[in-house]
Motif scaffolding. Sequence first.
Motif, PDB file in Angstrom:
ATOM      1  N   LEU A 281      41.626   7.440  55.566  1.00 32.74           N
ATOM      2  CA  LEU A 281      41.412   6.968  54.294  1.00 32.74           C
ATOM      3  C   LEU A 281      41.204   8.412  53.508  1.00 32.74           C
TER       4      LEU A 281
ATOM      5  N   TYR B 281      39.885   6.253  61.753  1.00 24.54           N
ATOM      6  CA  TYR B 281      40.343   5.502  60.434  1.00 24.54           C
ATOM      7  C   TYR B 281      40.074   5.892  59.224  1.00 24.54           C
ATOM      8  N   ARG B 282      38.715   6.591  59.318  1.00 27.70           N
ATOM      9  CA  ARG B 282      38.250   7.018  58.143  1.00 27.70           C
ATOM     10  C   ARG B 282      38.650   8.397  57.790  1.00 27.70           C
TER      11      ARG B 282
ATOM     12  N   GLY C  88      43.988   3.687  58.710  1.00 22.16           N
ATOM     13  CA  GLY C  88      43.240   4.148  57.432  1.00 22.16           C
ATOM     14  C   GLY C  88      44.289   4.476  56.242  1.00 22.16           C
TER      15      GLY C  88
ATOM     16  N   GLN D 297      32.481   1.862  50.788  1.00 24.19           N
ATOM     17  CA  GLN D 297      33.022   1.814  49.314  1.00 24.19           C
ATOM     18  C   GLN D 297      32.540   2.778  48.495  1.00 24.19           C
TER      19      GLN D 297
ATOM     20  N   VAL E 135      40.154  -2.371  52.756  1.00 28.78           N
ATOM     21  CA  VAL E 135      39.359  -1.295  53.335  1.00 28.78           C
ATOM     22  C   VAL E 135      38.232  -1.819  54.151  1.00 28.78           C
TER      23      VAL E 135
ATOM     24  N   SER F 132      38.181  -1.822  58.207  1.00 27.91           N
ATOM     25  CA  SER F 132      37.075  -0.973  58.663  1.00 27.91           C
ATOM     26  C   SER F 132      36.332  -1.480  59.706  1.00 27.91           C
TER      27      SER F 132
ATOM     28  N   SER G  40      45.497   1.008  54.767  1.00 28.71           N
ATOM     29  CA  SER G  40      44.725   0.325  53.938  1.00 28.71           C
ATOM     30  C   SER G  40      44.429   0.876  52.691  1.00 28.71           C
ATOM     31  N   LEU G  41      44.744   2.194  52.392  1.00 27.49           N
ATOM     32  CA  LEU G  41      44.491   2.663  51.095  1.00 27.49           C
ATOM     33  C   LEU G  41      45.750   2.813  50.419  1.00 27.49           C
TER      34      LEU G  41
END
Length: 528
Positions: free
Chosen positions: A44, A40-41, A143, A103, A6, A10, A146-147
């Motif tokens: 997530l 991106y966020r 995003g 985080q 992340v 990020s 990456s998770l």
Amino acid sequence: MDFEKVAKYSALHPKPAGLTLQYGTAGFRSKAEHLDHIMYRMGLLAVLRSKKTKSTIGVMVTASHNPEEDNGVKLVDPLGEMLISAWEEYATCLTNAEEQEIQNILTEICQKEAVNLHQDASIFIGRDTRPSSEKLSQSVIDGVSSLGGQYHDYGLVTTPQLHYMVCCQNTQEHYGKATVEGYYQKLSKAFGELTKQASSCGDDQRSLKIDCANGIGALKLKEMERYLPKKLLIHVYNDGIKEKLNHLCGADFVKVYQKPPLGLEIKPNERCCSFDGDADRIVYYYNDTAGHFHLLDGDKIATLISTFIKELLTKIGKTLEMAVVQTAYANGSSTRYLEETMKVPVHCTKTGVKHLHHKAQEFDIGVYFEANGHGTVLFSKAAEEKIRQLAKEEKDNQKREAAKMLENIIDLINQTVGDAISDMLVIEAILALKGLTVQQWDAIYEDLPNRQLKVKVADRRVIDTTAAETRAVTPPGLQEKIDELVKKYRLSRAFVRPSGTEDVVRVYAEADTQVSAETICPYSSCIV
Ligand code: NG1
Ligand code: ZN
């Protein structure tokens, strides 16, 4: 959670220093160059929301009717609804966080919401035709990936198509097939069945000019054309090949300026409509023989649809409770007509589709439209079952036919969200079935003259409202002054409220004459 991954990604999507944005009624919207980190966020956050709901979540990259240079993003909840409010706050918090805080915020959300991190995540992604949308949707994918979430990128779709597909996926395709083709097939079939019932009225081919705001609607209408019965001839204008998205055209332009869009020549009495940039809104209009422009907005659409449904309900003889949901921007004539002539209960909510949608869910049948042309019809599960059963088993021919029409309306309307394509087909079917011209539809009631203005103020949050935003409670004295002013005019009404999507205060006034409305509105903005 793989925080290293992340953090690594990020850093590739840095937040511009000092930028803060809020997840409003239309998600995030801003200049496209400010949005990369937000995309991106939101990728997530969509993963966490998907794990929490154990469902597929949608992410739509669009800024609807905003200028082409802008962009935005909205999350779509499991049944195709807007993201719930509590998560709007997480979205705002995550978006405005500094990189090193991400985080902690993710961890906090997971703790608060008891998110099971071992749960799989599935995300559907869609985008509009803006030049910036492709790259921004790639950032959403970063995003999600990456998770460790799975995703399906639908590419170019209308906002309501993405809502539809999310709903299909989460109802094990009970709502329809979760593909764009499935959408075309479901709607075209229902439209064909409905208009088949119109053929007895001796109606021939009908044609409609559609201004697509130079956006995604044009692309999707062209794709859909081959599925639609030939009885409806659609002519697509402003298809985005030459001109800029939303530039002097589209539903928002037509509604706000009350004039026809550029790029569409209207012959007298010709029926035309405009979609907005992501095809979730629609307004109709025509020019009369004297060259006067007539707008048929969301209120006229709600009236047409609810009147039609009420007639069918009377025919089937079952007591299903229907209501219309509007906002303070609904023209007073429409409310009066619905309540007094049609005897349909009308409810008023705050501006913003999710408020209308929630209210409409309280009834067997809830018809909701914002004046600007965003709206749909919701059928409760029980109402839907009853209607489908009658359509199959009712012995009385007339009743069964009426139930079948209602059943086809259920399948034709996109119940997840307002949808320009689906609404257009519902309207075209009703006009054909009732043998109505656009002028006859317009004449159902006459709009009260009205005026809307935007006012720039230092801080729009000083205005707080109540009673579905029709009354200002702060700053002190403001409402009293407005009351004093409107008292002087017949059938008048005015209100002010802070916009949820722009940094402005909106002022609305209506009265028995255009002159009165035009007088009240600027006066009210001076008071602000
Ligand atoms: P704001 O900016 O809060 O007035 C506008 C529209 C809403 C709605 C949202 C988008 C008007 C007066 N307001 O809201 O109806 O469409 O954008 O969700 O048209
Ligand atoms: Zn839109």
